[in-house]
Design a protein around this motif. Structure first.
Motif, PDB file in Angstrom:
ATOM      1  N   PRO A   1      15.495  23.652   7.391  1.00 32.80           N
ATOM      2  CA  PRO A   1      15.516  22.233   7.765  1.00 32.80           C
ATOM      3  C   PRO A   1      15.829  21.977   9.225  1.00 32.80           C
ATOM      4  N   HIS A   2      16.035  23.027  10.007  1.00 29.78           N
ATOM      5  CA  HIS A   2      16.443  22.881  11.396  1.00 29.78           C
ATOM      6  C   HIS A   2      15.268  22.674  12.349  1.00 29.78           C
ATOM      7  N   ILE A   3      14.042  22.718  11.842  1.00 29.86           N
ATOM      8  CA  ILE A   3      12.858  22.594  12.688  1.00 29.86           C
ATOM      9  C   ILE A   3      12.556  21.122  12.983  1.00 29.86           C
ATOM     10  N   SER A   4      11.871  20.875  14.090  1.00 34.65           N
ATOM     11  CA  SER A   4      11.528  19.505  14.467  1.00 34.65           C
ATOM     12  C   SER A   4      10.300  19.032  13.704  1.00 34.65           C
ATOM     13  N   VAL A   5      10.248  17.725  13.478  1.00 30.64           N
ATOM     14  CA  VAL A   5       9.110  17.138  12.770  1.00 30.64           C
ATOM     15  C   VAL A   5       7.819  17.382  13.549  1.00 30.64           C
ATOM     16  N   GLY A   6       7.843  17.108  14.855  1.00 33.75           N
ATOM     17  CA  GLY A   6       6.637  17.269  15.651  1.00 33.75           C
ATOM     18  C   GLY A   6       6.140  18.701  15.707  1.00 33.75           C
ATOM     19  N   GLY A   7       7.054  19.659  15.881  1.00 42.02           N
ATOM     20  CA  GLY A   7       6.649  21.059  15.959  1.00 42.02           C
ATOM     21  C   GLY A   7       6.099  21.578  14.651  1.00 42.02           C
ATOM     22  N   ALA A   8       6.720  21.182  13.528  1.00 42.89           N
ATOM     23  CA  ALA A   8       6.255  21.633  12.225  1.00 42.89           C
ATOM     24  C   ALA A   8       4.852  21.120  11.941  1.00 42.89           C
TER      25      ALA A   8
ATOM     26  N   GLU B   1       0.814  -1.225   0.000  1.00 41.79           N
ATOM     27  CA  GLU B   1       0.000   0.000   0.000  1.00 41.79           C
ATOM     28  C   GLU B   1       0.843   1.268   0.000  1.00 41.79           C
ATOM     29  N   GLY B   2       2.138   1.147   0.263  1.00 39.53           N
ATOM     30  CA  GLY B   2       3.004   2.320   0.296  1.00 39.53           C
ATOM     31  C   GLY B   2       4.032   2.201   1.406  1.00 39.53           C
ATOM     32  N   THR B   3       5.003   3.083   1.371  1.00 39.25           N
ATOM     33  CA  THR B   3       6.087   3.056   2.354  1.00 39.25           C
ATOM     34  C   THR B   3       5.906   4.193   3.351  1.00 39.25           C
ATOM     35  N   THR B   4       6.136   3.877   4.615  1.00 35.15           N
ATOM     36  CA  THR B   4       6.096   4.890   5.664  1.00 35.15           C
ATOM     37  C   THR B   4       7.360   4.788   6.503  1.00 35.15           C
ATOM     38  N   VAL B   5       7.641   5.876   7.223  1.00 34.51           N
ATOM     39  CA  VAL B   5       8.708   5.870   8.214  1.00 34.51           C
ATOM     40  C   VAL B   5       8.143   6.381   9.529  1.00 34.51           C
ATOM     41  N   THR B   6       8.607   5.799  10.614  1.00 35.98           N
ATOM     42  CA  THR B   6       8.209   6.248  11.941  1.00 35.98           C
ATOM     43  C   THR B   6       9.462   6.712  12.673  1.00 35.98           C
ATOM     44  N   LEU B   7       9.364   7.841  13.347  1.00 34.79           N
ATOM     45  CA  LEU B   7      10.541   8.453  13.972  1.00 34.79           C
ATOM     46  C   LEU B   7      10.132   9.306  15.153  1.00 34.79           C
ATOM     47  N   GLY B   8      11.110   9.642  15.984  1.00 37.35           N
ATOM     48  CA  GLY B   8      10.854  10.492  17.130  1.00 37.35           C
ATOM     49  C   GLY B   8      10.407  11.877  16.715  1.00 37.35           C
ATOM     50  N   ALA B   9       9.388  12.408  17.393  1.00 35.11           N
ATOM     51  CA  ALA B   9       8.823  13.699  17.015  1.00 35.11           C
ATOM     52  C   ALA B   9       9.792  14.854  17.223  1.00 35.11           C
ATOM     53  N   GLY B  10      10.777  14.690  18.113  1.00 37.97           N
ATOM     54  CA  GLY B  10      11.739  15.757  18.343  1.00 37.97           C
ATOM     55  C   GLY B  10      12.841  15.822  17.312  1.00 37.97           C
ATOM     56  N   THR B  11      12.842  14.902  16.352  1.00 36.27           N
ATOM     57  CA  THR B  11      13.870  14.866  15.321  1.00 36.27           C
ATOM     58  C   THR B  11      13.761  16.061  14.389  1.00 36.27           C
ATOM     59  N   ARG B  12      14.889  16.659  14.051  1.00 30.91           N
ATOM     60  CA  ARG B  12      14.897  17.750  13.079  1.00 30.91           C
ATOM     61  C   ARG B  12      14.886  17.179  11.663  1.00 30.91           C
TER      62      ARG B  12
END
Length: 416
Positions: free
Chosen positions: A109-116, A76-87
């Motif tokens: 690119p310096h922003i965190s995944v979770g915050g964005a 069905e597709g590819t996903t990635v799971t990662l820590g939300a604090g990761t930039r």
């Protein structure tokens, strides 16, 4: 790790009122902090220009929790799971090494995944959704310290993704990804005002991701659209754009990614700033508004009437586009949008005084402000712009009945 000194945002213009900042190094530590604290709120990489991430209790910074990148390839597709604090800048090359790519990135690119994701941060592209639209699942710490998972099968998923920190502490994020690709950036300009206004949609559809820059001056002052930056996945591009020539651009340096038409990795072309650079820390404040794409020309024309007040405080204004989505609090909920982003000089008081008039000019076009940037709009004005806001308030009441994750921003702007 704990800090009890006064904490500031990236630009040094917002002082957080939290009693302290906790920086756990594991998810178990983070859950224990949430379980024992009466008030807690997630803190990203502090690139917001308002108090959206603040709380009178404890701020929880997850940037020291390991990324723990997991790739899941299915039919069905590819996903990635990662820590939300990761930039984004830290994880993007790792994804590329796996032969994978994100559909878009923000200019920084310096922003965190979770915050964005929590604030609707975006990037550009007429056919591209915001960074939040890549989300396929979230893990959140609830008010009692337990972790729950929300996926696309959950009826509340469209209300949970862009959450402003009011539904819990997001610890891990699952994102849709695609096969890796290479890109080029080319610079065109200048473009006279009338030409840009007549062809705004066409210009922003000229590449995979397109940004235009202006200082709101007149054509003969060199202040029209000084540059249009076209990011393309094609190896060959036209020599002109609506009559504006392709500029020499330049190779990448410590301040910006390559704009010379050379092909390079997606993660080194989608952002404006290089991953290894130090951005213009502390020199600016920002505001941004989103209007329906069909109103792009009229909205810009309205703002040009304030040019004499805008120019003394302006570094540059960046014009972008985004595709519609169904996320309840998304600035693009239900409509393709034109994004008008102001990078102001560090004059926060002057900008705050100007914003009511600027936002009044955008009111006829239902201008929605960026959740993480400066705005003067109150709760009534915001409520009129978001038809799903009552559903979001009800979701907050169910997820956090004791208001563990409440914030002054949420109460002031959303009534949540």
């Amino acid at each position: 790790m704990r800090s009890t000194t006064s904490e500031l945002n990236w630009s040094g213009t917002v002082t957080y009122t939290a009693s302290r900042v906790e920086r756990p190094t594991s998810l178990d530590q983070a859950a224990a902090i949430v379980a024992r604290e009466p008030r807690v709120h997630g803190l990203g990489t502090r690139h917001s220009f308002n108090d959206v991430a603040d709380t009178p209790g404890v701020l929880l910074d997850l940037t020291q929790v390991p990324t723990d990148l997991l790739v899941d390839r299915t039919p069905e597709g590819t996903t990635v799971t990662l820590g939300a604090g990761t930039r984004y800048g830290d994880v993007a090359p790792a994804l590329d090494a796996e032969g994978l790519a994100l559909h878009n990135m923000g200019s920084l690119p310096h922003i965190s995944v979770g915050g964005a994701i929590a604030t609707g941060t975006h990037g550009s592209g007429t056919r591209l959704g915001s960074l939040s639209t890549a989300v396929r699942g979230l893990e959140l710490i609830g008010p009692d310290g337990t972790i729950r998972t929300v996926t696309r099968t959950d009826p509340d998923f469209p209300g949970t993704v862009l959450h402003l920190g009011l539904l819990g502490i997001v610890t891990r994020v699952t994102l849709a990804v695609e096969p890796s690709y290479r890109m080029r950036q080319d610079s065109y300009g200048p473009v006279p005002w009338r030409t840009f206004l007549d062809h705004a949609a066409e210009i922003h559809a000229a590449g995979y991701s397109v940004c235009a820059y202006t200082r709101f001056g007149d054509d003969d002052e060199g202040g029209a659209i000084g540059e249009v930056l076209v990011k393309s996945r094609a190896e060959h591009v036209p020599d002109d754009l609506v009559g504006a020539p392709r500029l020499p651009g330049g190779p990448g340096d410590e301040h910006r990614t390559a704009r010379d038409g050379s092909m390079g990795p997606w993660w080194d072309r989608l952002p404006h700033f290089p991953i290894g650079s130090v951005p213009s820390h502390g020199s600016e404040v920002q505001s941004e508004h989103f209007v329906p794409l069909r109103h792009a020309a009229a909205a810009l024309d309205a703002l040009r009437g304030l040019a004499d007040r805008i120019q003394p405080h302006l570094h540059v204004a960046e014009l972008r586009t985004m595709a519609a989505d169904d996320l309840w609090l998304s600035p693009t909920q239900g409509q393709d949008v034109f994004c008008i982003a102001f990078t102001w000089k560090k004059h926060p008081e002057a900008v705050a005084a100007l914003l009511p008039d600027l936002e009044a000019r955008l009111a006829p076009f239902d201008g929605r402000p960026h959740w993480g940037k400066m705005s003067s709009l109150d709760g009534d004005a915001v409520a009129a712009l978001y038809p799903r806001l009552p559903a979001f308030r009800a979701l907050v009441a169910r997820a956090d009945p004791d208001r563990t994750f409440a914030s002054a921003f949420g109460e002031r702007v959303l009534g949540s």
